[in-house]
Enzyme design. Structure first.
Site, short mmCIF file in Angstrom:
data_model
loop_
_atom_site.label_atom_id
_atom_site.label_comp_id
_atom_site.label_asym_id
_atom_site.label_seq_id
_atom_site.Cartn_x
_atom_site.Cartn_y
_atom_site.Cartn_z
N ASP A 291 -6.94 -47.11 -25.66
CA ASP A 291 -6.84 -48.12 -26.88
C ASP A 291 -7.42 -47.50 -28.14
OD1 ASP A 291 -9.38 -48.05 -25.62
OD2 ASP A 291 -10.13 -49.82 -26.56
N ASP B 269 -9.42 -40.16 -31.98
CA ASP B 269 -10.22 -41.18 -31.19
C ASP B 269 -9.25 -42.16 -30.58
OD1 ASP B 269 -12.34 -42.61 -29.85
OD2 ASP B 269 -12.92 -43.70 -31.53
N GLU C 256 -12.00 -49.33 -24.37
CA GLU C 256 -13.36 -49.01 -24.53
C GLU C 256 -13.77 -49.34 -26.02
OE1 GLU C 256 -16.25 -46.09 -26.14
OE2 GLU C 256 -14.24 -46.51 -27.02
N GLU C 257 -12.96 -49.70 -26.84
CA GLU C 257 -13.43 -50.19 -28.01
C GLU C 257 -13.76 -51.49 -28.17
OE1 GLU C 257 -13.80 -47.82 -30.38
OE2 GLU C 257 -12.48 -46.09 -30.26
N GLU D 79 -14.44 -37.90 -25.96
CA GLU D 79 -14.89 -38.41 -27.15
C GLU D 79 -14.92 -37.49 -28.19
OE1 GLU D 79 -14.96 -41.78 -28.31
OE2 GLU D 79 -14.82 -42.67 -26.30
ZN ZN Z 1 -13.41 -43.42 -28.72
#
Ligand code: ZN
Length: 375
Positions: A76, A105, A135-136, A164
């Site tokens: 995502d 990212d 994750e975001e 990351e």
């Molecule tokens: Zn990330």
């Protein structure tokens, strides 16, 4: 399948996947790893409001008794926002850079890891990809659900690398061996509504909230610890919402965010804030989004540093700075370190990655995986 990490990154960027990522971006990743001998498990976890969330766990079994190395990440991305010079979900090469949302990212890192796999024989050991679509966002049914899945099928890694974007000025200059914890706290002070001209008939909650915030803001939580910067408390909202000039309001609210190091637990801070709130006649409600964690410098961080040095000549700094990441969950399974691309453009418009960095990162990840599997 192409093992060119730039082409793989382009394919992933071309699948729009604002949190929560679903569908085509997972199909695309599955199509990349299945031909490499990976068994792909895809599942959807959770319900509204924080779900459903799509997740992918892919594993290629090594010889019996071999070590298991996991790569974790997310497909995502944050919303693109305005003002891009090219379409955010249509990867574009300009000069030495590849532009698109997720370039650093962290679709670029996932692509680099997949490209690295093409060059690692199955006999080297067990390798898995732990990839979430959230994750975001709230991150409640992403990596947490993946960990549950891994426990259920008994696929427990010995080491885990999170891809990351940890590099700062150039690829390789920083890895993260830990992260601070995070807690948000909502403060409420109740009073009694009334006419401002008759204050003896009312009870104004605002002065009590202001005094409470002053005391909280003056707290020195610590001076830092061996591997962490000092913990920090920020007031992030202050709300009364009173439209009338002649009314004493019935309630005043505020919100805090505390990023804390290993001298505290989320609960110890909640208890401390609650006690101060109570002294000023208020209450505190908290959500702990993660405890601090550290993978102490040792074999794993050394192995990554050696891979980075071999490919870039740079010695990475071991850091615990920045926000939270899914490493806070994965550390329950095994030692976790984060290492990836330069983060200068993450979450910004015109997010971009140096194409050369994708090639170098592929070689670094290949070295890390082989060294991790060799034990
Ligand atoms: Zn990330």
């Amino acid at each position: 399948m192409s093992a060119d990490p730039v082409v793989l990154t382009e394919r992933l960027i071309d699948c729009p996947s604002v949190t929560p990522a679903t569908g085509s971006v997972f199909d695309t990743l599955e199509a990349m790893v299945a031909p490499l001998g990976f068994t792909v498990h895809r599942f959807i976890a959770g319900e509204a409001p924080d779900g459903p969330v799509e997740n992918l766990f892919a594993v290629r079994q090594g010889p019996a008794g071999s070590r298991h190395f996991a790569f974790a990440g997310h497909l995502d991305v944050v919303p693109p926002g305005q003002g891009w010079s090219s379409a955010p979900f249509n990867a574009e090469r300009r000069g030495e850079l590849l532009y698109g949302r997720g370039a650093v990212d962290m679709k670029g890192a996932i692509a680099a890891f997949v490209a690295a796999l093409a060059d690692i024989p199955a006999e080297a050991g067990t390798i898995s990809l732990v990839i979430t679509g959230d994750e975001e966002g709230p991150a409640r049914y992403g990596t947490v659900a993946l960990i549950e899945h891994m426990r259920t099928i008994g696929a427990l890694p010995d080491l885990c690398l999170v891809g990351e974007p940890t590099s700062v000025n150039r690829l390789g200059d920083m890895m993260k061996i830990g992260r601070r914890g995070s807690v948000n706290i909502w403060l409420t002070v109740d009073g009694a509504q009334g006419h401002v001209a008759y204050p003896h008939l009312a009870d104004n909650p605002i002065p009590r909230l202001v005094a409470m915030l002053a005391e909280l803001d003056a707290l020195v939580l610590d001076e830092g610890s061996e591997w962490f910067q000092p913990s920090n408390l920020e007031v992030t909202d202050l709300a009364v919402g009173n439209p009338a000039t002649n009314v004493i309001p019935a309630q005043a609210r505020a919100r805090l965010s505390i990023r804390f190091n290993d001298r505290h637990t989320g609960q110890s801070l909640v208890d401390r804030v609650s006690a101060i709130a109570a002294r000023h006649g208020g209450t505190a409600e908290a959500v702990i989004s993660g405890e601090s964690f550290i993978t102490l410098p040792g074999a794993f961080s050394t192995l990554i540093a050696q891979a980075v040095e071999a490919e870039t000549g740079v010695t990475p700094e071991l850091s615990t700075t920045g926000g939270t990441s899914d490493a806070r969950f994965l550390r329950a399974l095994c030692p976790v370190v984060e290492f990836g691309l330069c983060n200068a453009t993450m979450h910004k418009k015109d997010e971009a990655v140096a194409m050369e960095d994708l090639h170098v990162l592929t070689r670094i990840y290949r070295r890390v995986a082989l060294a991790a599997l060799a034990g």
